[in-house]
Each structure stands twice: as structure tokens, then as C-alpha cells.
Design a protein around this motif. Structure first.
Motif, PDB file in Angstrom:
ATOM      1  N   GLN A 114       5.877   2.462   5.105  1.00 58.58           N
ATOM      2  CA  GLN A 114       5.656   3.774   4.490  1.00 58.58           C
ATOM      3  C   GLN A 114       5.683   4.884   5.544  1.00 58.58           C
ATOM      4  O   GLN A 114       5.471   6.058   5.229  1.00 58.58           O
ATOM      5  N   GLY A 115       5.924   4.497   6.797  1.00 57.36           N
ATOM      6  CA  GLY A 115       5.972   5.478   7.872  1.00 57.36           C
ATOM      7  C   GLY A 115       4.608   5.855   8.412  1.00 57.36           C
ATOM      8  O   GLY A 115       4.454   6.883   9.081  1.00 57.36           O
ATOM      9  N   VAL A 116       3.604   5.022   8.133  1.00 57.97           N
ATOM     10  CA  VAL A 116       2.244   5.295   8.600  1.00 57.97           C
ATOM     11  C   VAL A 116       1.833   4.197   9.575  1.00 57.97           C
ATOM     12  O   VAL A 116       1.782   3.019   9.212  1.00 57.97           O
ATOM     13  N   ASN A 117       1.546   4.579  10.804  1.00 60.02           N
ATOM     14  CA  ASN A 117       1.117   3.610  11.809  1.00 60.02           C
ATOM     15  C   ASN A 117      -0.403   3.445  11.759  1.00 60.02           C
ATOM     16  O   ASN A 117      -1.139   4.436  11.755  1.00 60.02           O
ATOM     17  N   ILE A 118      -0.838   2.211  11.721  1.00 61.04           N
ATOM     18  CA  ILE A 118      -2.268   1.915  11.666  1.00 61.04           C
ATOM     19  C   ILE A 118      -2.753   1.553  13.063  1.00 61.04           C
ATOM     20  O   ILE A 118      -2.201   0.667  13.713  1.00 61.04           O
ATOM     21  N   MET A 178       0.847  -1.188   0.000  1.00 66.21           N
ATOM     22  CA  MET A 178       0.000   0.000   0.000  1.00 66.21           C
ATOM     23  C   MET A 178       0.883   1.239   0.000  1.00 66.21           C
ATOM     24  O   MET A 178       1.950   1.250   0.613  1.00 66.21           O
ATOM     25  N   THR A 179       0.434   2.278  -0.689  1.00 66.28           N
ATOM     26  CA  THR A 179       1.179   3.534  -0.698  1.00 66.28           C
ATOM     27  C   THR A 179       0.880   4.295   0.591  1.00 66.28           C
ATOM     28  O   THR A 179      -0.096   4.001   1.300  1.00 66.28           O
ATOM     29  N   ALA A 180       1.699   5.295   0.881  1.00 72.29           N
ATOM     30  CA  ALA A 180       1.483   6.107   2.081  1.00 72.29           C
ATOM     31  C   ALA A 180       0.121   6.788   2.029  1.00 72.29           C
ATOM     32  O   ALA A 180      -0.596   6.871   3.037  1.00 72.29           O
ATOM     33  N   SER A 181      -0.249   7.264   0.845  1.00 74.55           N
ATOM     34  CA  SER A 181      -1.539   7.928   0.682  1.00 74.55           C
ATOM     35  C   SER A 181      -2.690   6.965   0.951  1.00 74.55           C
ATOM     36  O   SER A 181      -3.671   7.313   1.625  1.00 74.55           O
ATOM     37  N   GLU A 182      -2.578   5.743   0.426  1.00 75.94           N
ATOM     38  CA  GLU A 182      -3.620   4.739   0.649  1.00 75.94           C
ATOM     39  C   GLU A 182      -3.731   4.398   2.132  1.00 75.94           C
ATOM     40  O   GLU A 182      -4.833   4.231   2.661  1.00 75.94           O
ATOM     41  N   CYS A 183      -2.597   4.300   2.795  1.00 77.26           N
ATOM     42  CA  CYS A 183      -2.592   3.974   4.222  1.00 77.26           C
ATOM     43  C   CYS A 183      -3.309   5.048   5.043  1.00 77.26           C
ATOM     44  O   CYS A 183      -4.003   4.746   6.020  1.00 77.26           O
ATOM     45  N   GLN A 184      -3.141   6.290   4.644  1.00 75.03           N
ATOM     46  CA  GLN A 184      -3.708   7.411   5.395  1.00 75.03           C
ATOM     47  C   GLN A 184      -5.203   7.592   5.142  1.00 75.03           C
ATOM     48  O   GLN A 184      -5.936   8.053   6.020  1.00 75.03           O
ATOM     49  N   THR A 185      -5.653   7.234   3.950  1.00 74.97           N
ATOM     50  CA  THR A 185      -7.046   7.524   3.582  1.00 74.97           C
ATOM     51  C   THR A 185      -7.947   6.292   3.514  1.00 74.97           C
ATOM     52  O   THR A 185      -9.162   6.429   3.354  1.00 74.97           O
ATOM     53  N   ALA A 186      -7.382   5.117   3.646  1.00 76.06           N
ATOM     54  CA  ALA A 186      -8.152   3.886   3.445  1.00 76.06           C
ATOM     55  C   ALA A 186      -9.263   3.704   4.474  1.00 76.06           C
ATOM     56  O   ALA A 186      -9.120   4.064   5.643  1.00 76.06           O
ATOM     57  N   ASN A 187     -10.356   3.151   4.000  1.00 77.55           N
ATOM     58  CA  ASN A 187     -11.440   2.702   4.870  1.00 77.55           C
ATOM     59  C   ASN A 187     -11.135   1.236   5.185  1.00 77.55           C
ATOM     60  O   ASN A 187     -11.305   0.361   4.343  1.00 77.55           O
ATOM     61  N   TRP A 188     -10.694   0.964   6.397  1.00 79.21           N
ATOM     62  CA  TRP A 188     -10.192  -0.369   6.710  1.00 79.21           C
ATOM     63  C   TRP A 188     -11.289  -1.418   6.796  1.00 79.21           C
ATOM     64  O   TRP A 188     -11.060  -2.601   6.540  1.00 79.21           O
ATOM     65  N   ALA A 189     -12.477  -0.997   7.112  1.00 81.71           N
ATOM     66  CA  ALA A 189     -13.604  -1.933   7.090  1.00 81.71           C
ATOM     67  C   ALA A 189     -13.891  -2.354   5.647  1.00 81.71           C
ATOM     68  O   ALA A 189     -14.134  -3.530   5.356  1.00 81.71           O
TER      69      ALA A 189
END
Length: 200
Positions: free
Chosen positions: A73-77, A37-48
Motif C-alpha cells: 500500500q506504499g506504507v513502510n512499517i 490492510m488498507t493504507a489508512s489502517e496501516c497508517q493509524t493502526a495500534n500495532w501492539a
């Protein structure tokens, strides 16, 4: 109509079935092993939505691989998003692992039951086996016909007697192979119709 699934699944040539479907079983596992996943996808994704999407494609859970990808990508979920993914996945995999759905998908060569939990796995296995066997037999007929056409073209163009005899033997072998596949298709058709009737 009551279907004897034990006899039905055992009537399929096990060696042929395993050879034909091993890639169908392995592919979803390989695809689910790593999800980038890209950083942008990680930040904006609807995880459900991601959980539901992965389940309805027949993948095993990608929560961990998606989380790892985002971490790189440096994005913590957050744990909340992972929980949303898992809850949606658990609900949607039940929807995916229904006999008629697996049956219809397997008829197109896209069905997989590797992600189906018990007791769903045992329930849908006969539907997957019969439909996949029918699809793969159709494909075998298609490619064998192409081989025969290719050999016919070579026979027309070949002037060397020895090579022509070899091509003729190959064609005879392929013709016998095609006859065998047609016999298998007839058997598969009977099994297919029995399962279709179970949906009515």
C-alpha cells in the motif's frame, strides 16, 4: 483431581478425531498466511493492539503478512511497530493458550491450538481434543438427523417401489450411523466431565 491425559487422549478414536478436526487445525493457518490492510489502517493502526488481537483469536503471528500488506500500500512499517506487535503477541498468546480457554472455545468449534508454543501446546492438547471431539460428535448427530428427516420426506413422496426400497436402505444405514454417534457422544461426555472437574 489428577487426570491421566495420555490415556484420555488415546481413548479418542484417532481416525474419527483427525477427520473431524483437520479443518479446525488448518483454517487458522490459512487465515494467518495473508492479512490484507488498507493504507489508512496501516497508517493509524495500534500495532501492539493488533498483536494482542491476533493472538487472542488463536492465529499464528501476522506481523510479517501485515507488514507486507502495508508495503504494497506504499506504507513502510517501522521496526519499532513490529517489535510492539511481537511483544504484545507473545504476551497474549500465553493468555490464549490456557487449558480452560482452549477447552471452552473448542466446545463451540472455534478453538485452535496450532499457534500455541511449547510447552503450552502439549499442555492444552488433551483439552482441545476432548472438547473438539464432543462438539464435532454433536454436529454429526445434528446433520445425520437432518439426513434422516430428508429421507423420510422422500419416502412419503416416492411411489416407485425400487426407489423406495433404496431410500429405506439408506434410512436404515443413517439410523445405524446415528446410533454410533450417540455411543460416541456418551464416551465423549465422560471425558468431558473429567476435564471439567479438573478446573474445580
Amino acid at each position: 483431581m489428577k487426570i491421566n491425559f495420555y490415556n484420555l487422549s488415546h481413548n479418542i478414536n484417532r481416525g474419527t478425531y483427525m477427520k473431524k478436526t483437520i479443518l479446525l487445525l488448518i483454517s487458522p493457518l490459512l487465515l494467518s498466511a495473508c492479512q490484507t490492510m488498507t493504507a489508512s489502517e496501516c497508517q493509524t493502526a495500534n500495532w501492539a493492539a493488533l498483536g494482542s488481537q491476533d493472538a487472542l483469536k488463536g492465529y499464528t503471528s501476522r506481523a510479517e503478512s501485515r507488514q507486507d500488506s502495508c508495503s504494497k500500500q506504499g506504507v513502510n512499517i517501522s521496526a519499532t511497530k513490529i517489535q510492539q506487535y511481537q511483544q504484545a503477541y507473545a504476551q497474549s498468546i500465553q493468555q490464549y493458550c490456557q487449558p480452560e480457554n482452549i477447552f471452552n472455545l473448542s466446545l463451540t468449534g472455534s478453538g485452535s491450538i496450532s499457534a500455541c508454543p511449547e510447552p503450552n501446546y502439549t499442555k492444552v492438547k488433551p483439552y482441545h481434543q476432548v472438547a473438539s471431539n464432543y462438539y464435532q460428535t454433536q454436529q454429526s448427530i445434528k446433520y445425520t438427523k437432518q439426513d434422516i428427516d430428508r429421507l423420510d420426506d422422500q419416502l412419503i413422496k416416492e411411489d416407485d417401489k425400487a426407489k423406495k426400497e433404496k431410500l429405506m436402505q439408506d434410512r436404515i444405514s443413517k439410523s445405524r450411523e446415528l446410533e454410533r454417534y450417540y455411543d460416541e457422544l456418551k464416551q465423549a461426555q465422560v471425558q468431558l466431565e473429567a476435564l471439567k472437574n479438573s478446573f474445580r
